[in-house]
Design a protein around this motif. Structure first.
Motif, PDB file in Angstrom:
ATOM      1  N   VAL A  89     100.829  77.328  21.062  1.00  0.00           N
ATOM      2  CA  VAL A  89     101.427  76.242  20.278  1.00  0.00           C
ATOM      3  C   VAL A  89     100.224  75.448  19.685  1.00  0.00           C
ATOM      4  O   VAL A  89     100.210  75.191  18.263  1.00  0.00           O
ATOM      5  N   VAL A  90      99.293  75.315  20.520  1.00  0.00           N
ATOM      6  CA  VAL A  90      98.101  74.404  19.913  1.00  0.00           C
ATOM      7  C   VAL A  90      97.433  75.218  18.811  1.00  0.00           C
ATOM      8  O   VAL A  90      97.021  74.510  17.746  1.00  0.00           O
ATOM      9  N   ARG A 146      98.768  77.516  16.845  1.00  0.00           N
ATOM     10  CA  ARG A 146      99.630  77.350  15.932  1.00  0.00           C
ATOM     11  C   ARG A 146      99.376  76.014  14.937  1.00  0.00           C
ATOM     12  O   ARG A 146      99.433  76.043  13.737  1.00  0.00           O
ATOM     13  N   GLU A 147      99.483  74.908  15.847  1.00  0.00           N
ATOM     14  CA  GLU A 147      99.703  73.644  15.202  1.00  0.00           C
ATOM     15  C   GLU A 147      98.050  73.579  14.606  1.00  0.00           C
ATOM     16  O   GLU A 147      98.222  72.681  13.238  1.00  0.00           O
ATOM     17  N   ARG A 157      98.848  60.822  20.794  1.00  0.00           N
ATOM     18  CA  ARG A 157     100.116  60.641  20.046  1.00  0.00           C
ATOM     19  C   ARG A 157     100.710  59.328  19.607  1.00  0.00           C
ATOM     20  O   ARG A 157     100.846  59.058  18.476  1.00  0.00           O
ATOM     21  N   ARG A 172      91.944  69.910  22.987  1.00  0.00           N
ATOM     22  CA  ARG A 172      93.374  69.131  23.163  1.00  0.00           C
ATOM     23  C   ARG A 172      93.584  68.704  24.568  1.00  0.00           C
ATOM     24  O   ARG A 172      93.312  69.651  25.484  1.00  0.00           O
ATOM     25  N   LEU A 228      98.273  75.408  11.136  1.00  0.00           N
ATOM     26  CA  LEU A 228      99.132  74.982  10.247  1.00  0.00           C
ATOM     27  C   LEU A 228      98.685  73.742   9.715  1.00  0.00           C
ATOM     28  O   LEU A 228      98.716  73.240   8.277  1.00  0.00           O
ATOM     29  N   ALA A 229      98.051  72.765  10.492  1.00  0.00           N
ATOM     30  CA  ALA A 229      97.719  71.661   9.912  1.00  0.00           C
ATOM     31  C   ALA A 229      96.281  71.797   8.994  1.00  0.00           C
ATOM     32  O   ALA A 229      96.098  71.090   8.033  1.00  0.00           O
ATOM     33  N   HIS A 248      94.414  64.817  15.023  1.00  0.00           N
ATOM     34  CA  HIS A 248      95.214  64.844  16.098  1.00  0.00           C
ATOM     35  C   HIS A 248      95.228  66.616  16.613  1.00  0.00           C
ATOM     36  O   HIS A 248      95.161  66.818  17.808  1.00  0.00           O
ATOM     37  N   ALA A 249      95.390  67.532  15.675  1.00  0.00           N
ATOM     38  CA  ALA A 249      95.712  68.522  16.043  1.00  0.00           C
ATOM     39  C   ALA A 249      94.192  69.497  16.772  1.00  0.00           C
ATOM     40  O   ALA A 249      94.348  70.197  17.528  1.00  0.00           O
ATOM     41  N   GLU A 302      96.701  64.262  10.736  1.00  0.00           N
ATOM     42  CA  GLU A 302      97.304  65.338  11.568  1.00  0.00           C
ATOM     43  C   GLU A 302      96.458  66.673  12.024  1.00  0.00           C
ATOM     44  O   GLU A 302      96.711  66.891  13.048  1.00  0.00           O
ATOM     45  N   ARG A 306      97.858  72.798   5.860  1.00  0.00           N
ATOM     46  CA  ARG A 306      98.527  71.620   4.915  1.00  0.00           C
ATOM     47  C   ARG A 306      97.466  70.984   4.430  1.00  0.00           C
ATOM     48  O   ARG A 306      97.620  70.492   3.435  1.00  0.00           O
TER      49      ARG A 306
END
Length: 454
Positions: free
Chosen positions: A358-359, A361-362, A150, A276, A365-366, A439-440, A436, A369
């Protein structure tokens, strides 16, 4: 070094004054010599200070290394890890035996006891404690990896922001310089009656607009560079640090590189679920709570102890004795503690399931993007925006030769500026998207294990 230079210069001044006195009084020459010598001294004294204030630009890798060494937040995270590991190690410790000496004086008759008591953990109880300690230690290591990842992402964002504002200031400076040069020429042309007042006012408004944007961009750049400087230095001096990035138009920007081709959503999600560190920490926390529940179920006999010792009586009799302390679970069968521990395990498992969602989805999404940022860059490359700088130069030459008016030149400067800012914005979004996604996914490198500290 500065002190030595000042001593040398002071000796030089003394020598100059001696020579002037020998030649006779000449106030003008003496004042001039002293003035130049004093200026030289001030320049030498100020030079080291200026050199100390200047900070060499840092690459992203250098910034990450300094951040890892100096960040107070990372030091706090490492301290939390050390504290948790110490507590976990203490959880495996065997209680110390208790020794006691008792003397019973009953007049002519007395007794002395030498007792040694040791609390006993059953095999299943000791196994649960050991499993809980191991899980807590694993959770603490994963939490450090979460904090490291982070904070590294925060540093990369600050690095890209400083790069972005630096490019914006550079573009605004370029346009401001062109408008300022044309404004000087326009003032002379207006005085000669060769330029309309409307064109001069239009140019002044354009200069004021660009100047305002430049001032605001310089303030934002100073804030971004100071933020980056505070992150890599870990102190409150707020020194400005510039990102060392190649400024060629074809470069993506700081740290913007992909070690793979386009990823599918399924691959990105699977990679994130496997790597993760948040998931590793949550799994370890669930295992620790499960061990806690197992310990609660077996704690009905907690407190069992073995006592042994030596007894001596005043009548000369002596001997060893042995005893056992065993709690009887009649009034308190620890049912409430068992239910509470089981509920905590259920809650932790539900949180783990939610974190997986959540992971996933992130990661999706990343990945989306980044795909969008890459399409924007491709679209920008096809538009010929990289030739905007040449168009501004051509417009300036056309104005100087009288083939273009003030309004057309201002429009060309606006178009150039908007093109440059659009290019910077697209590159900045692409860099953020890459960082990002890294990181994801829990890292790009194959050797990265569960978001290892980078």
């Amino acid at each position: 070094m500065a002190t030595s230079a000042l001593l040398v210069v002071s000796q030089l001044i003394s020598h100059v004054l001696t020579v002037l006195r020998r030649r006779g009084p000449d106030p003008t020459s003496m004042q001039t010599s002293i003035k130049y010598a004093g200026a030289f001294v001030m320049a030498l004294a100020a030079a080291p200070v200026g050199a100390q204030e200047q900070t060499a630009p840092l690459s992203l890798q250098e910034a990450l290394q300094l951040f890892g060494q100096n960040s107070p937040e990372l030091r706090m995270a490492r301290s939390r890890l050390g504290s948790t590991l110490g507590s976990a190690r203490q959880g495996r410790a065997i209680p110390n035996p208790i020794a006691s000496i008792t003397n019973e004086d009953l007049g002519p008759y007395s007794e002395r006891y030498f007792n040694l008591t040791q609390r006993v953990d059953f095999v299943w109880e000791g196994g649960s404690r050991s499993r809980r300690a191991e899980a807590r230690a694993s959770e603490a290591r994963a939490r450090l990896q979460v904090d490291s990842a982070r904070l590294a992402l925060d540093l990369k964002r600050a690095f890209v922001d400083a790069w972005q504002y630096g490019r914006v200031v550079s573009a605004l400076n370029e346009v401001d310089g062109v408008v300022a040069d044309v404004l000087d020429d326009a003032g002379a042309r207006f005085a000669e009656g060769d330029l309309a007042g409307y064109d001069l006012r239009r140019l002044r408004v354009a200069r004021a607009s660009v100047g305002r944007r430049l001032i605001r961009a310089e303030v934002a750049l100073a804030a971004a560079e100071r933020r980056l400087g505070s992150m890599v230095s870990g102190d409150a001096t707020l020194s400005r640090v510039q990102p060392a990035v190649a400024m060629e138009s074809g470069a993506m920007g700081p740290g913007a590189s992909l070690p793979f081709d386009r990823l599918s959503d399924r691959f990105a999600v699977d990679r994130a679920l496997a790597r993760r560190p948040e998931l590793a920490a949550a799994r370890s926390a669930t295992e620790a709570l499960d061990a806690e529940a197992s310990l609660a179920r077996t704690s009905r006999l907690a407190g069992t102890a073995v006592t042994g010792g030596f007894k001596q009586q005043s009548d000369g009799r002596a001997g060893l004795f042995l005893g056992v302390q065993l709690p009887i679970p009649v009034l308190d069968r620890r049912a409430g503690a068992v239910d509470a521990a089981s509920a905590e395990v259920d809650r932790a498992e539900s949180e783990l399931d939610l974190l997986r969602l959540v992971v996933a989805r992130e990661a999706s999404l990343a990945n989306a993007r980044l795909a969008g940022a890459e399409r924007q860059r491709a679209l920008l490359g096809d538009s010929g925006i990289e030739q905007a700088a040449e168009l501004l130069s051509i417009a300036r030459i056309a104005y100087q030769e009288g083939e273009m008016g003030i309004v057309e030149l201002v429009d060309a400067a606006d178009a150039f500026l908007e093109a440059r800012l659009l290019d910077i914005s697209v590159r900045e979004e692409l860099m953020h998207a890459i960082h990002e996604l890294e990181h994801a996914l829990g890292g790009f490198s194959p050797e990265t294990d569960n978001g290892a500290e980078r």
